[in-house]
Motif scaffolding. Structure first.
Motif, PDB file in Angstrom:
ATOM      1  N   MET A   1      19.815 -17.608  34.535  1.00 34.04           N
ATOM      2  CA  MET A   1      20.175 -19.016  34.304  1.00 34.04           C
ATOM      3  C   MET A   1      19.641 -19.914  35.417  1.00 34.04           C
ATOM      4  N   PHE A   2      19.706 -19.442  36.664  1.00 33.00           N
ATOM      5  CA  PHE A   2      19.166 -20.260  37.767  1.00 33.00           C
ATOM      6  C   PHE A   2      17.689 -20.562  37.489  1.00 33.00           C
ATOM      7  N   ASP A   3      16.964 -19.538  37.003  1.00 32.56           N
ATOM      8  CA  ASP A   3      15.529 -19.731  36.730  1.00 32.56           C
ATOM      9  C   ASP A   3      15.309 -20.715  35.583  1.00 32.56           C
ATOM     10  N   LEU A   4      16.079 -20.556  34.508  1.00 33.76           N
ATOM     11  CA  LEU A   4      15.900 -21.449  33.355  1.00 33.76           C
ATOM     12  C   LEU A   4      16.132 -22.905  33.762  1.00 33.76           C
ATOM     13  N   LEU A   5      17.106 -23.122  34.649  1.00 34.61           N
ATOM     14  CA  LEU A   5      17.438 -24.492  35.080  1.00 34.61           C
ATOM     15  C   LEU A   5      16.565 -24.965  36.241  1.00 34.61           C
ATOM     16  N   GLY A   6      15.879 -24.039  36.876  1.00 34.62           N
ATOM     17  CA  GLY A   6      15.169 -24.400  38.108  1.00 34.62           C
ATOM     18  C   GLY A   6      16.168 -24.794  39.187  1.00 34.62           C
ATOM     19  N   ALA A   7      17.339 -24.154  39.185  1.00 38.36           N
ATOM     20  CA  ALA A   7      18.391 -24.537  40.150  1.00 38.36           C
ATOM     21  C   ALA A   7      17.982 -24.116  41.557  1.00 38.36           C
ATOM     22  N   PRO A   8      17.974 -25.053  42.489  1.00 40.68           N
ATOM     23  CA  PRO A   8      17.570 -24.677  43.847  1.00 40.68           C
ATOM     24  C   PRO A   8      18.634 -23.869  44.595  1.00 40.68           C
ATOM     25  N   PHE A   9      19.916 -23.955  44.178  1.00 40.60           N
ATOM     26  CA  PHE A   9      20.991 -23.288  44.924  1.00 40.60           C
ATOM     27  C   PHE A   9      22.062 -22.726  43.984  1.00 40.60           C
ATOM     28  N   PHE A  10      22.859 -21.813  44.547  1.00 44.21           N
ATOM     29  CA  PHE A  10      24.105 -21.386  43.899  1.00 44.21           C
ATOM     30  C   PHE A  10      25.180 -21.234  44.972  1.00 44.21           C
TER      31      PHE A  10
END
Ligand code: XUL
Ligand code: CO
Length: 434
Positions: free
Chosen positions: A87-96
């Protein structure tokens, strides 16, 4: 790849005219706003607990979500991590962000908890080598397990204080190992239910010792991240000690921690404290303890801390205005401490909730930047205080005394007339940008 998000494409910026649900319409990571990329301004983080550990329960009913990793022990925890990083990859999320209890199975004792956490941290570390997503902050869950029902650092039982301290040590280690930029302490049960069984004075002293130990340990291991306290006035405790930003500052000052600890401010917590989000942010920036934000919103009818995704642009714009005005985030970021509704069963609901929230924040950021760059509001604020630039005003601040000032008021015949605060005019200016 697991098949949890099968068929869902990676989200890209397509602009406001696109009708593609699986795209960003306002969040354009590379777009430069006030000299900085939007991604670097907003520093979005996905909250592990809401997206992957929350089961869809409410006070009237339990689990509605059926995630393949639930009840799966260590194998389930790894499957959950696989899906999280997808999911982080799909969103391009820089952080968690995560709590220990979100990511590892609960052990029978401290030793087993620690082994489980370390195994997952290694698993995360391997994933992070192949991912752009970094750790904004780690934290310890010191509120769910029944051992913490009367608090962690403020528990009347010193063995629980010890268990909590040991647990925080392992969570700081985990955060440090994963390159976390901050470490958060939310004192969910650091408070009380009734004065009939509570020693307020002792609990404050114990909490301060605990925090000093956290700070000492951070320096001992060379953790460079920022330690953050997250204020909240109540829920789950009836009275929580970290009520709001000002209360936390007073506590830090009292125990000599004001240069070591900053605050992580949550929208919903600010509202519970009877403030606005922007008030809490402005208070923290003025005190020099602003750190990071938990972005969400409550249900304004129920009055509970419902942790919904933000969906109100004007509300987030004022918050980002205060953040930009103070120079933006340093180690902090925008953590979506928010969860989908219990009827939102599908994997795509998770993706779309984040996509929408990222767009809302991007619109808020752009509006705030436009208002700041225009400068009218700041010019008006400055003009309102311009009198203080006069020599006699500066002198009064530096060395004035009541009797000296009284003599000057008499001598100069000072007889001031009130001036309009021009609030409606300023609101109209603000609304040109939002
Ligand atoms: C609870 C809350 C927590 C903290 C981290 O209201 O906000 O999730 O953000 O413990
Ligand atoms: Co929070």
């Amino acid at each position: 790849m697991s098949d949890f998000f099968k068929g869902i494409p990676a989200l890209r910026y397509e602009g406001p005219d696109s009708a593609n649900d699986f795209a960003f319409h306002h969040y354009n990571p590379d777009e430069v706003v006030m000299g900085k990329r939007m991604e670097d301004h907003l520093r979005f983080a996905v909250a592990y607990w809401h997206s992957f550990a929350y089961e869809g329960g409410d006070p009237f009913g339990g689990r509605t979500f059926q995630r393949p990793w639930f009840d799966g022990g260590m194998a389930g925890a790894k499957q959950k991590a696989d899906v999280a990083f997808e999911m982080f990859d799909l969103l391009g999320a820089p952080f968690f962000c995560f709590h220990d209890a979100d990511v590892r199975p609960e052990g029978a004792d401290f030793a087993e908890n620690t082994r489980n956490l370390e195994e997952i941290v290694d698993y995360f570390a391997a994933k992070m080598e192949r991912s752009k997503t970094r750790l904004l902050w780690g934290t310890a869950n010191l509120f769910t397990n029944r051992r913490y029902m009367a608090g962690a650092a403020t528990n009347p039982d010193p063995d629980i204080f010890a268990f909590a301290a040991a647990t925080v040590k392992t969570c700081i280690d985990a955060t440090h190992k994963l390159g976390g930029e901050n470490y958060v302490l939310w004192g969910g049960r650091e408070g009380y239910e009734t004065l009939l069984n509570t020693d307020l004075g002792a609990e404050a002293e114990h909490m301060a010792r605990f925090l000093h130990m956290v700070v000492d340990y951070k320096h001992k291991i060379g953790f460079k991240g920022t330690i953050l306290i997250e204020p909240k006035p109540q829920e789950p405790s009836k009275h929580q000690y970290d009520y709001d930003v000002s209360t936390v500052y007073g506590f830090l000052k009292r125990f000599g921690l004001e240069n070591e600890i900053r605050v992580n401010i949550e929208q919903g917590h600010a509202i519970l404290a009877g403030h606005s989000f922007e008030h809490e942010i402005a208070m923290a920036t003025s005190l020099g303890i602003f750190g990071s934000i938990d972005m969400n919103r409550n249900d304004y009818q129920s009055g509970w801390d419902t942790d919904q995704f933000p969906n109100n642009v004007p509300e987030v714009a004022v918050a980002y205005y205060e953040i930009l005005k103070a120079g933006g985030f340093t180690t902090g970021g925008t953590n979506f401490d928010a969860r989908i509704r219990r009827q939102s069963l599908d994997p795509e609901d998770l993706i779309l909730a984040h996509a929408g929230a990222m767009d809302v924040c991007a619109r808020g950021l752009k509006a705030a930047a436009a208002a700041l760059e225009d400068g009218s509001l700041e010019a008006a604020r400055k003009a309102r205080y311009a009198g203080w630039e006069r020599a006699e005003a500066q002198e009064m601040l530096a060395s004035g005394t009541l009797d000296g000032i009284a003599a000057r008021v008499l001598k100069d015949g000072i007889n001031p007339q009130p001036k309009s605060g021009r609030q409606e005019r300023l609101e109209n200016i603000w609304n040109r940008f939002v």
